[in-house]
Design an enzyme around this catalytic site. Structure first.
Site, mmCIF file in Angstrom:
data_model
loop_
_atom_site.group_PDB
_atom_site.id
_atom_site.type_symbol
_atom_site.label_atom_id
_atom_site.label_comp_id
_atom_site.label_asym_id
_atom_site.label_seq_id
_atom_site.Cartn_x
_atom_site.Cartn_y
_atom_site.Cartn_z
ATOM 1 N N GLU A 35 39.469 -9.747 -3.293
ATOM 2 C CA GLU A 35 39.502 -9.979 -4.743
ATOM 3 C C GLU A 35 38.794 -8.606 -5.696
ATOM 4 O O GLU A 35 37.424 -8.430 -5.101
ATOM 5 C CB GLU A 35 38.950 -11.166 -5.431
ATOM 6 N N ARG A 260 32.587 -16.937 9.779
ATOM 7 C CA ARG A 260 32.595 -15.531 8.985
ATOM 8 C C ARG A 260 31.324 -15.466 9.949
ATOM 9 O O ARG A 260 30.662 -16.237 10.692
ATOM 10 C CB ARG A 260 32.206 -15.764 7.589
ATOM 11 N N LYS A 270 27.786 -13.230 -3.332
ATOM 12 C CA LYS A 270 27.867 -12.263 -4.557
ATOM 13 C C LYS A 270 26.819 -12.840 -5.693
ATOM 14 O O LYS A 270 26.173 -11.846 -6.237
ATOM 15 C CB LYS A 270 29.363 -12.114 -5.024
#
Length: 554
Positions: A35, A260, A270
């Site tokens: 994104e 991950r 973030k």
RNA sequence: UGACCCAUGGUGUAAUUGGUAACACAGCAGUUUUUGGUUCUGCCAUUCUAGGUUCAAGUCCUAGUGGGUCAACCA
């Protein structure tokens, strides 16, 4: 030896099976779907490497698709930054860059098809009501009366949503799946919401935007993605992903999840990174202590090293916390081959070669990289007075101290062997000068002195040395997993000494170094010319130190 | 009070798919070296627990334990 069986990870096994069963005619197409609402970080590099490298390995390709379905968070600035980072990592995406926003028309048509099939309905409930009706993970949800709305009415209301006749939040389009599913995401997930917001690409054309669950799988399908590789957190979305594809009867992309990558001392949230930038704990998103790709690049980590690291980390579905040492070992492995050597003295002390003629100097040849002849040579000036590192002299030295101490011999790299005659302290008792004599017949490469010193020192001629700035970078946090402590704020683990500025004296050949260029400062570590450097002052970031088996104790 | 995912040396992964548990990093010791770097060698250390199937289980089955995940008009 040649027939050593290569082991495949679980995704490679799936792909291998698909190819041998001629699924999709053996075609492999993956995708990396960021994104555009922030910068790429170390965590993303794993997903990038997996998607691009797997595709390449099986003769396929990888699309770059921006998942830009939320107009309020996204910006073209990030599109450019992300493309740049992927290219820097050395990957080339398949064809043109793709955007989910390019599929808005198609997605809307899919939604209308769902409505006409009686599989979607417009719900004017408030977010609170919807949440309440969903139940909890351990208790089933309940439907509401809008589930039974007629197809015509749903269609009409959806048109009104699309035409902007209703304000933000007034109603949503939901899929009619199963309010009692043990999977929360199957309890009639939202497909479209109203947002009268300007989209950075589609402008004001739309006031309804698809949700992730109604955009991602369909975008994969539209692009005929064969293997949609994503991280484990999306595993519960897979039934939704499959449900839409089944009910729309479109190309059956397959989602496969992997764990991950978590790396010690690096965070990948973030929100938390923003806290560091916003709070002034770092100088920006490319601060060399940050976990972003541009920060790692600025710190001097080669793209090849990051890819090597991702490869070495492997591929599973387990939770993991990878030691920072592995990352650094990859960085050293690459830089050892590619970085030219140079001599730079930090925390300098003056050394006088008392039997070297005053006012004279000579140029000494030096290999740029002993392990790589093609790296060429340079010349280094030597004169009577030189700088050495303060750490390289000790008055009362233990036997294992292979450096300077009164009465001991040591070689100056690329130059002569010295014999330490004495030293002088200042009034505070700190070392001020070291006095040595040199063996004129011990010149590097032509040594006939017979003297066999234990150690070799780096040095810089005082007359010729040039000052520079060195930024010694440490972990940003004092804890390897600063965000794993319940009830404790990340900021409690900020390392106050994560960056230390110091002055260095460099050999003159370095003055022509350019931004981003990497060097091994002999006996010190790998350093990279920082972007803050100016015409008359070079700034070096310490990328990583050299390994050292010498540890002065207490 | 549910569903899903996971469990192999300190760390990260591998094990020809049921057949001698291996590789890398870290650590330790040595070798090489005009970088205490590099190279090379050696050492250290591993299948969560309990049952079961089997000639044979890290691998299959059951139960347990432990860890993780799942509710946003975010992706």
């Amino acid at each position: 030896m040649e027939d050593k069986k290569e082991s495949l990870n679980f995704i490679e096994q799936i792909i291998t099976e698909d190819i041998s069963s001629e699924k999709h005619n053996g075609r492999v197409l993956t995708r990396f779907p960021p994104e555009p609402n922030g910068y790429l970080h170390i965590g993303h590099t794993k997903a990038i490497c997996v998607n691009f490298e797997l595709a390449e390995k099986f003769g396929g390709a990888c699309n770059l698709r921006f998942d830009d379905t939320n107009p309020t968070t996204e910006d073209t600035e990030f599109v450019e930054a992300i493309k740049e980072d992927i290219e820097w990592l050395g990957f080339q995406w398949n064809g043109d860059v793709k955007f989910a926003s390019d599929y808005f028309d198609q997605l809307c048509a899919f939604a209308e098809q769902m409505i006409k099939d009686g599989k979607a309905y417009v719900d004017p409930s408030t977010p609170e009501e919807i949440a309440q009706q969903k139940g909890t993970p351990s208790t089933p949800g309940t439907g509401n009366k809008y589930r039974d709305r007629s197809i015509e009415e749903n269609f009409q209301l959806f048109q009104e949503m699309k035409e902007g006749k209703h304000p933000d939040g007034a109603m949503v389009l939901r899929a009619k799946i199963d309010m009692t599913s043990p999977n929360m995401l199957m309890r009639d997930p939202l497909m479209y919401r109203i947002k009268h917001a300007h989209h950075y690409r589609t402008g004001d054309k739309w006031c309804i935007y698809p949700m992730y669950d109604f955009a991602h799988g369909q975008s994969d399908s539209i692009e005929h993605i064969t293997h949609s590789l994503c991280s484990l957190e999306f595993i519960h979305h897979r039934p939704v992903y499959d449900w839409f594809i089944d009910n729309l009867e479109i190309f059956p992309s397959r989602q496969i999840e992997f764990s991950r990558m978590n790396v010690e001392y690096l965070i990948t949230s973030k929100r938390k990174m923003l806290k560091l930038v916003g709070g002034g704990y770092v100088t920006g998103w490319d601060d060399p202590r940050m976990p972003t790709v541009r920060a790692l690049k600025r710190k001097g980590y080669p793209a090849k090293a990051i890819r090597l690291f991702c490869d070495k980390v492997g591929m599973t579905k387990r939770e993991n916390l990878i030691e920072f040492d592995l990352l650094e070992s990859c960085v050293r492995e690459i830089l050892n081959e590619t970085a030219n050597r140079a001599m730079v003295v930090e925390d300098p002390v003056k050394l006088i070669i008392t039997n070297y003629p005053e006012g004279e100097s000579e140029m000494l040849p030096a290999n740029n990289n002993d392990g790589d002849e093609s790296a060429g040579t340079r010349e280094i000036p030597l004169s009577r007075e030189i700088w050495i590192e303060r750490k390289d002299f000790m008055e009362d030295a233990p036997k294992k101290f292979y450096r300077l101490s009164p009465g001991r011999n040591v070689r100056l790299k690329h130059a002569y062997i010295l014999h330490c005659e004495g030293f002088k302290n200042n009034e505070e008792g700190e070392l001020e000068e070291v006095y040595c004599t040199y063996y004129p017949n011990s010149k590097s490469g032509h040594d006939v002195s017979g003297v066999k010193p234990k150690g070799t020192l780096h040095w810089v001629s005082i007359e010729h040395g040039v000052e520079c700035e060195i930024r010694n970078l440490e972990h940003l946090f004092t804890d390897p997993a600063p965000d794993s402590h319940e009830g404790k704020d990340l900021l409690e683990f900020i390392n106050p000494d994560s960056i230390q500025y110091s002055k260095g004296i460099m050999e003159p050949s370095l003055v022509s170094a350019t931004k981003g260029q990497q060097f091994q400062f002999l006996r010190k570590g790998y350093y990279c010319v920082d972007t803050d450097s100016t015409e008359d002052r070079l700034i070096f970031n310490r990328t990583v130190g050299l390994k050292s088996s010498w540890k002065p104790k207490k």
